[in-house]
Design a protein around this motif. Structure first.
Motif, PDB file in Angstrom:
ATOM      1  N   PRO A  78      45.548 -14.568  34.107  1.00 47.30           N
ATOM      2  CA  PRO A  78      46.422 -15.460  33.333  1.00 47.30           C
ATOM      3  C   PRO A  78      45.703 -16.683  32.750  1.00 47.30           C
ATOM      4  O   PRO A  78      46.214 -17.328  31.849  1.00 47.30           O
ATOM      5  CB  PRO A  78      47.473 -15.918  34.353  1.00 47.30           C
ATOM      6  N   HIS A  79      44.514 -16.987  33.259  1.00 47.97           N
ATOM      7  CA  HIS A  79      43.775 -18.170  32.836  1.00 47.97           C
ATOM      8  C   HIS A  79      42.616 -17.823  31.902  1.00 47.97           C
ATOM      9  O   HIS A  79      41.727 -18.641  31.682  1.00 47.97           O
ATOM     10  CB  HIS A  79      43.254 -18.929  34.061  1.00 47.97           C
ATOM     11  N   GLU A  95      38.073 -20.918  26.354  1.00 49.24           N
ATOM     12  CA  GLU A  95      38.031 -22.183  25.607  1.00 49.24           C
ATOM     13  C   GLU A  95      37.013 -23.145  26.211  1.00 49.24           C
ATOM     14  O   GLU A  95      36.238 -23.781  25.500  1.00 49.24           O
ATOM     15  CB  GLU A  95      39.419 -22.823  25.586  1.00 49.24           C
ATOM     16  N   ARG A  96      37.002 -23.241  27.545  1.00 52.81           N
ATOM     17  CA  ARG A  96      36.069 -24.159  28.207  1.00 52.81           C
ATOM     18  C   ARG A  96      34.620 -23.735  27.977  1.00 52.81           C
ATOM     19  O   ARG A  96      33.751 -24.565  27.773  1.00 52.81           O
ATOM     20  CB  ARG A  96      36.356 -24.210  29.717  1.00 52.81           C
ATOM     21  N   GLU A 139      35.727 -25.808  39.879  1.00 52.61           N
ATOM     22  CA  GLU A 139      36.396 -27.082  40.162  1.00 52.61           C
ATOM     23  C   GLU A 139      37.505 -27.362  39.154  1.00 52.61           C
ATOM     24  O   GLU A 139      38.573 -27.863  39.518  1.00 52.61           O
ATOM     25  CB  GLU A 139      35.378 -28.220  40.162  1.00 52.61           C
ATOM     26  N   GLU A 140      37.252 -27.045  37.888  1.00 54.49           N
ATOM     27  CA  GLU A 140      38.292 -27.251  36.870  1.00 54.49           C
ATOM     28  C   GLU A 140      39.491 -26.328  37.099  1.00 54.49           C
ATOM     29  O   GLU A 140      40.630 -26.724  36.894  1.00 54.49           O
ATOM     30  CB  GLU A 140      37.715 -27.039  35.468  1.00 54.49           C
ATOM     31  N   LEU A 141      39.220 -25.122  37.528  1.00 56.83           N
ATOM     32  CA  LEU A 141      40.328 -24.207  37.853  1.00 56.83           C
ATOM     33  C   LEU A 141      41.098 -24.706  39.075  1.00 56.83           C
ATOM     34  O   LEU A 141      42.324 -24.600  39.125  1.00 56.83           O
ATOM     35  CB  LEU A 141      39.791 -22.798  38.104  1.00 56.83           C
ATOM     36  N   ALA A 142      40.386 -25.265  40.045  1.00 59.16           N
ATOM     37  CA  ALA A 142      41.047 -25.810  41.230  1.00 59.16           C
ATOM     38  C   ALA A 142      41.956 -26.970  40.856  1.00 59.16           C
ATOM     39  O   ALA A 142      43.035 -27.143  41.433  1.00 59.16           O
ATOM     40  CB  ALA A 142      40.017 -26.249  42.267  1.00 59.16           C
ATOM     41  N   ALA A 143      41.535 -27.774  39.872  1.00 60.95           N
ATOM     42  CA  ALA A 143      42.373 -28.881  39.400  1.00 60.95           C
ATOM     43  C   ALA A 143      43.652 -28.357  38.748  1.00 60.95           C
ATOM     44  O   ALA A 143      44.676 -29.033  38.744  1.00 60.95           O
ATOM     45  CB  ALA A 143      41.595 -29.753  38.422  1.00 60.95           C
ATOM     46  N   VAL A 193      39.726 -20.443  43.810  1.00 64.99           N
ATOM     47  CA  VAL A 193      38.925 -19.224  43.880  1.00 64.99           C
ATOM     48  C   VAL A 193      37.490 -19.590  44.211  1.00 64.99           C
ATOM     49  O   VAL A 193      37.085 -20.742  44.086  1.00 64.99           O
ATOM     50  CB  VAL A 193      38.960 -18.438  42.548  1.00 64.99           C
ATOM     51  N   SER A 194      36.704 -18.599  44.602  1.00 67.95           N
ATOM     52  CA  SER A 194      35.299 -18.838  44.888  1.00 67.95           C
ATOM     53  C   SER A 194      34.496 -18.742  43.589  1.00 67.95           C
ATOM     54  O   SER A 194      34.979 -18.203  42.583  1.00 67.95           O
ATOM     55  CB  SER A 194      34.775 -17.798  45.882  1.00 67.95           C
TER      56      SER A 194
END
Length: 119
Positions: A65-66, A72-73, A87-91, A96-97
């Motif tokens: 889904p991301h 884009e990033r 880290e950006e996904l965690a925000a 995830v690892s």
């Protein structure tokens, strides 16, 4: 992973248990584990069938889904590291690892190089 035992064996075990034999004696007679005899009997009483349930299956992909965000990033910041992307996904609430991120990028063909000057 082993395959399920035949339905014929399961039905014979369940019939013997329903006839009044103990699960232990039935398991010894048919050469199956006592836990199998118990679980097959419980399954038969609950559902009326001794057929095995579904085995295995595929896990849904957590990062699918991301995909747009990740693409884009990477296009905005080509020197972005896996750990920084993690880290950006965690925000965003996706824990995830870095290995999961790496496998997703490889599978989707979203590769990036940290040094774009080198050929």
């Amino acid at each position: 992973m082993t395959r399920p035992l035949s339905n014929d064996l399961r039905e014979r075990v369940v019939r013997a248990v329903e006839a009044g034999e103990s699960c232990r004696s039935v398991a010894a007679r048919f050469g199956v584990a006592v836990s199998s005899a118990v679980k097959w009997s419980q399954r038969y009483r609950a559902s009326g069938s001794v057929a095995p349930g579904k085995m295995g299956g595929h896990r849904k992909r957590v990062l699918e889904p991301h995909r747009a965000f990740i693409a884009e990033r990477i296009s905005q910041t080509p020197h972005l590291s896996l750990h920084k992307l993690k880290e950006e996904l965690a925000a965003r609430g996706v824990k995830v690892s870095h290995d999961t991120v790496w496998r997703f990028l490889r599978r989707e063909g979203l590769r990036f190089k940290k040094n774009t000057v080198r050929p």
